[in-house]
Design a protein around this motif. Sequence first.
Motif, PDB file in Angstrom:
ATOM      1  N   PHE A   1      -3.276   3.450   6.572  1.00 16.06           N
ATOM      2  CA  PHE A   1      -4.017   2.774   6.090  1.00 16.06           C
ATOM      3  C   PHE A   1      -3.914   1.382   6.640  1.00 16.06           C
ATOM      4  CE2 PHE A   1      -5.755   0.355   2.251  1.00 16.06           C
ATOM      5  CZ  PHE A   1      -5.326  -0.862   2.499  1.00 16.06           C
TER       6      PHE A   1
ATOM      7  N   LEU B   1      -9.230   2.855   7.619  1.00 15.13           N
ATOM      8  CA  LEU B   1      -8.445   4.065   7.422  1.00 15.13           C
ATOM      9  C   LEU B   1      -8.369   4.931   8.714  1.00 15.13           C
ATOM     10  CD1 LEU B   1      -9.763   4.950   3.668  1.00 15.13           C
ATOM     11  CD2 LEU B   1      -7.335   4.358   4.340  1.00 15.13           C
TER      12      LEU B   1
ATOM     13  N   LYS C   1     -10.305   6.321  -4.119  1.00 15.97           N
ATOM     14  CA  LYS C   1      -9.180   6.079  -2.730  1.00 15.97           C
ATOM     15  C   LYS C   1      -8.865   7.246  -2.280  1.00 15.97           C
ATOM     16  CE  LYS C   1      -7.910   1.742  -5.100  1.00 15.97           C
ATOM     17  NZ  LYS C   1      -7.051   0.939  -5.972  1.00 15.97           N
TER      18      LYS C   1
ATOM     19  N   THR D   1      -4.204   0.477  -3.064  1.00 17.50           N
ATOM     20  CA  THR D   1      -4.109  -0.700  -2.634  1.00 17.50           C
ATOM     21  C   THR D   1      -4.960  -1.626  -3.479  1.00 17.50           C
ATOM     22  OG1 THR D   1      -4.790  -1.969  -0.662  1.00 17.50           O
ATOM     23  CG2 THR D   1      -6.348  -0.328  -1.337  1.00 17.50           C
TER      24      THR D   1
ATOM     25  N   TYR E   1      -4.466   7.124  -1.174  1.00 18.61           N
ATOM     26  CA  TYR E   1      -3.985   5.714  -0.931  1.00 18.61           C
ATOM     27  C   TYR E   1      -4.320   4.862  -2.240  1.00 18.61           C
ATOM     28  CZ  TYR E   1      -8.681   4.268  -0.114  1.00 18.61           C
ATOM     29  OH  TYR E   1     -10.294   3.969   0.071  1.00 18.61           O
TER      30      TYR E   1
ATOM     31  N   GLN F   1       0.957  -1.295   0.040  1.00 16.75           N
ATOM     32  CA  GLN F   1      -0.118   0.114   0.136  1.00 16.75           C
ATOM     33  C   GLN F   1       0.744   1.442   0.023  1.00 16.75           C
ATOM     34  OE1 GLN F   1      -1.968  -3.251   0.854  1.00 16.75           O
ATOM     35  NE2 GLN F   1      -0.601  -2.412   2.470  1.00 16.75           N
ATOM     36  N   THR F   2       0.415   2.326  -0.580  1.00 12.07           N
ATOM     37  CA  THR F   2       0.936   3.740  -0.326  1.00 12.07           C
ATOM     38  C   THR F   2      -0.160   4.459   0.088  1.00 12.07           C
ATOM     39  OG1 THR F   2       0.514   4.238  -2.703  1.00 12.07           O
ATOM     40  CG2 THR F   2       2.591   3.112  -2.182  1.00 12.07           C
ATOM     41  N   VAL F   3       0.304   5.523   0.762  1.00 10.66           N
ATOM     42  CA  VAL F   3      -0.516   6.569   1.283  1.00 10.66           C
ATOM     43  C   VAL F   3       0.152   7.992   1.062  1.00 10.66           C
ATOM     44  CG1 VAL F   3      -1.456   7.663   3.388  1.00 10.66           C
ATOM     45  CG2 VAL F   3      -1.210   5.034   3.291  1.00 10.66           C
TER      46      VAL F   3
ATOM     47  N   GLY G   1       1.000   8.083   5.945  1.00  7.63           N
ATOM     48  CA  GLY G   1       1.518   9.297   4.878  1.00  7.63           C
ATOM     49  C   GLY G   1       2.372   9.801   5.873  1.00  7.63           C
TER      50      GLY G   1
ATOM     51  N   CYS H   1      -5.934  13.295   1.542  1.00  2.83           N
ATOM     52  CA  CYS H   1      -5.149  11.878   1.886  1.00  2.83           C
ATOM     53  C   CYS H   1      -5.727  10.745   0.816  1.00  2.83           C
ATOM     54  CB  CYS H   1      -5.408  11.090   3.105  1.00  2.83           C
ATOM     55  SG  CYS H   1      -4.700   9.506   3.229  1.00  2.83           S
TER      56      CYS H   1
END
Lengths: 113, 114
Positions: free
Chosen positions: B94, B34, B73, B27, B25, B2-4, B105, B23
Motif C-alpha cells: 500500500f 496498491l 479494502k 486505511t 488493507y 495503514q496495515t496490509v 504485507g 490481500c
Amino acid sequence: GAGVSQSPSNKVTEKGKDVELRCDPISGHTALYWYRQSLGQGLEFLIYFQGNSAPDKSGLPSDRFSAERTGGSVSTLTIQRTQQEDSAVYLCASKKNGGYEQYFGPGTRLTVT
Amino acid sequence: AQTVTQSQPEMSVQEAETVTLSCTYDTSENNYYLFWYKQPPSRQMILVIRQEAYKQQNATENRFSVNFQKAAKSFSLKISDSQLGDTAMYFCAFFNTNAGKSTFGDGTTLTVKP
C-alpha cells in the motif's frame, strides 16, 4: 538504464562491530528508502529520504541505526555495535519525483556472528 | 497508519493452472496506490502490477490481473496459466501518497509445481 545497486551483496560481521551498507539509486530518482527483511518475512520500513527534506526516520529500530544521503544520491546505512538480531537482508529502493512505484536493489544480506 | 494483511503464508499451484493470492488493507486515506511485488529466490524485488485507488477498472498485465474492491479494502492477485518461473514470494503493498511511503504485507510464498 542502470537499476538500483547495493554493496556489499553479503556481509558477515562479529557482534559489536559497526557496519556500513551502501545504496546507489537510479539516477535522477529523488526518493530513497531503506527496508529490513528478516528471513522469510515482510519488509520493515527503516528510513525515507525525499529530495532535500529532512528524512523520515520513524522506522529506525534503535539509535544504533543511522543513515545519510550525500548529494541527493548515494545513501549509506550504518549500524553501530551490531547485534545478532540485526541479521537480515537490507533492501534499498528509489522512486522518481511524482511517481509511486519503488525500484528495488538486490539487497545486502547481513549476518552477525 | 495503514496495515496490509496477506492471510496465505504459502500456496501452491500446478503449472498452467490459475491461482489467486489474497490481500486486504486498512486505511483512512482516500488516495493511494496498491502494488503486487514478486521476490524470487534471487532476492530482487520486481513490480508485478499496480492499481490506482481512484480507478475502478481492475489492472491487468499479461497473465496477471487484480480484483480491486475498494469498499471492501481488498486487492487480490490472479495469476493465470502459471509458469515455473512464477515461483516466488509475493508481496502486497500500500503506497500512501500523502506520506510518500509504502506498507508491505508479510508475503505469500507461491510454488508452481510441474
